[in-house]
Design an enzyme around this catalytic site. Structure first.
Site, PDB file in Angstrom:
ATOM      1  N   GLY A   1       0.798  -1.216   0.000  1.00  0.00           N
ATOM      2  CA  GLY A   1       0.000   0.000   0.000  1.00  0.00           C
ATOM      3  C   GLY A   1       0.828   1.261   0.000  1.00  0.00           C
TER       4      GLY A   1
ATOM      5  N   GLY B   1       2.252   2.646  -2.613  1.00  0.00           N
ATOM      6  CA  GLY B   1       2.156   3.406  -3.857  1.00  0.00           C
ATOM      7  C   GLY B   1       3.414   3.346  -4.691  1.00  0.00           C
ATOM      8  N   LEU B   2       4.337   2.457  -4.314  1.00  0.00           N
ATOM      9  CA  LEU B   2       5.591   2.301  -5.053  1.00  0.00           C
ATOM     10  C   LEU B   2       5.605   1.016  -5.873  1.00  0.00           C
ATOM     11  CD1 LEU B   2       8.157   3.397  -2.287  1.00  0.00           C
ATOM     12  CD2 LEU B   2       7.158   4.800  -4.105  1.00  0.00           C
ATOM     13  N   GLY B   3       4.482   0.338  -5.949  1.00  0.00           N
ATOM     14  CA  GLY B   3       4.441  -0.925  -6.683  1.00  0.00           C
ATOM     15  C   GLY B   3       5.134  -2.044  -5.939  1.00  0.00           C
ATOM     16  N   SER B   4       5.111  -2.015  -4.593  1.00  0.00           N
ATOM     17  CA  SER B   4       5.871  -2.986  -3.812  1.00  0.00           C
ATOM     18  C   SER B   4       5.346  -4.410  -3.989  1.00  0.00           C
ATOM     19  CB  SER B   4       5.858  -2.601  -2.326  1.00  0.00           C
ATOM     20  OG  SER B   4       4.530  -2.462  -1.836  1.00  0.00           O
ATOM     21  N   SER B   5       4.031  -4.587  -4.046  1.00  0.00           N
ATOM     22  CA  SER B   5       3.478  -5.935  -4.194  1.00  0.00           C
ATOM     23  C   SER B   5       3.872  -6.542  -5.541  1.00  0.00           C
ATOM     24  CB  SER B   5       1.953  -5.908  -4.056  1.00  0.00           C
ATOM     25  OG  SER B   5       1.571  -5.516  -2.758  1.00  0.00           O
TER      26      SER B   5
ATOM     27  N   ASP C   1       3.265  -1.680 -12.851  1.00  0.00           N
ATOM     28  CA  ASP C   1       4.230  -2.040 -11.816  1.00  0.00           C
ATOM     29  C   ASP C   1       5.059  -3.260 -12.192  1.00  0.00           C
ATOM     30  OD1 ASP C   1       3.089   0.031 -10.440  1.00  0.00           O
ATOM     31  OD2 ASP C   1       1.882  -1.240  -9.131  1.00  0.00           O
TER      32      ASP C   1
END
Length: 366
Positions: free
Chosen positions: A129, A131-135, A179
């Site tokens: 969550g 907003g950096l495309g972590s998932s 992402d």
């Protein structure tokens, strides 16, 4: 490395990875500079979408350790979660659904559908969550680790596509397309999203002086974990399906701004980039309710009052990371002001490379 060793047991035989090595991988996260939202279906399927993003020096890591027992183990050290399953157990109850989704897909597609005992360990340097495309970076890192571990014939487009399919098709998780491709390719990319889920990644060849100037003009600030990004994405999707004029016009504007942002970046026109960033932030907020919050507005107002030229949320909205453009001589002042205001502000370092994986000789995990 491949699955060639078959181990006999009282319960029958099962395949094992044929070499006692650890496989590791990492994938970078990204800042979405322009076009976020136009990579969502059904907008990009109908009108075509485009985003401009840059990967940064924050990573998701994945490691695969062969096992000599009949166990599948998923571990996420950043979440403090570890779970173990018998080789033939039902994995649908796994708490770490991204791990389960990648494992199931890679076994099905590259191990002839046979389950292999292993430990899949991960760590992510930013929260879900953010907003950096972590998932998606995490899924990309796991896919790339399996690519190397199983000697799967996959290039960057294939890794990105598989990561996208695991998230959006296999697990039915809401989200866009940018992402996975940012994580797979790395660097600064202008990415086009076309009908029939076609994607074209255009790496931008930008002079080092422009890249260095952009890097030292950027400040990130964590506003808190996004708790409603899936809801925002659902609202944007419904707005396109029902052809709501305000939301559609805003998405069209975001796509146009993305093209203009690319042109401004290519020539180092930072004043134009700032104007487009502010324009895109206004358009983004018009695509769905909930994108901005009281906390986001407070951080944005603080940044602008302290010398920021422009700013916006990096991801879907509702929280996560924001980023701002500021003159380099004002950057430290802005960082201090945002931290005093309760944000978590930092400077930015870019990452030029996408997913990377490698082997490390080690004993088999018991």
């Amino acid at each position: 490395m491949s699955i060639t060793r078959i181990v006999p047991t009282r319960e029958g035989t099962f395949p094992m990875i044929d070499s006692p090595t650890i496989t590791r991988a990492r994938a970078p996260m990204r800042l979405g500079q322009a076009g976020r939202g136009t990579d969502l279906s059904p907008y990009c399927d109908t009108y075509g979408g485009a985003v401009l993003n840059v990967t940064i020096n924050l990573f998701a890591y994945a490691s695969i350790l062969p096992r000599q027992d009949r166990k599948i183990v998923f571990e996420a050290s950043d979440l403090g979660v570890a779970e173990s399953f018998d080789l033939n157990a039902d994995l649908s109850a796994a708490k770490l659904e991204l791990h389960r989704g990648v494992y199931d897909r890679m076994m099905r597609q590259f191990a002839d559908g046979r389950r292999v005992p292993l430990t899949l360990q991960t760590n992510v340097e930013a929260p879900a969550g953010s907003g950096l495309g972590s998932s998606s970076a995490l899924v990309g890192a796991m896919v790339d680790a399996f690519r190397t571990c199983l000697s799967a014939p996959l290039g960057p487009y294939d890794v990105a596509r598989l990561a996208f399919e695991v998230e959006r098709h296999d697990l039915s998780l809401a989200g866009g397309r940018q992402d996975q491709y940012a994580a797979a390719f790395g660097g600064i990319n202008f990415i086009e999203f076309l009908p029939e889920e076609r994607v074209i990644v255009n790496p931008l060849r930008i002079g080092s002086s422009v890249i260095n100037e952009l890097e030292c003009k950027l400040v990130t600030c964590f506003s808190g974990r996004s708790r409603n990004s899936a809801t925002i994405i659902d609202r944007q999707t419904k707005a396109v399906k029902t052809a709501k004029p305000k939301a559609l016009d805003a998405l069209h504007q975001l796509r146009l701004d993305c093209v203009e942002m690319k042109r401004a970046l290519m020539v180092g026109d930072f004043r134009r980039m700032a104007d487009l960033l502010n324009q895109s932030w206004a358009a983004k907020k018009a695509t769905a309710s909930g994108i901005s919050t009281g906390e986001i507005d407070r951080i944005f107002d603080t940044a602008m009052a302290e010398g920021a030229l422009a700013g916006k949320v990096s991801g879907a909205g509702g929280g996560g990371f924001m980023f701002f453009l500021v003159e380099p001589h004002r950057r430290q002042h802005l960082l201090d002001a945002l931290n005093r205001a309760g944000g978590e502000a930092n400077s930015v370092k870019f990452s030029e490379r996408g997913c990377e994986s490698w082997h490390l000789a080690a004993p088999i995990a018991a």
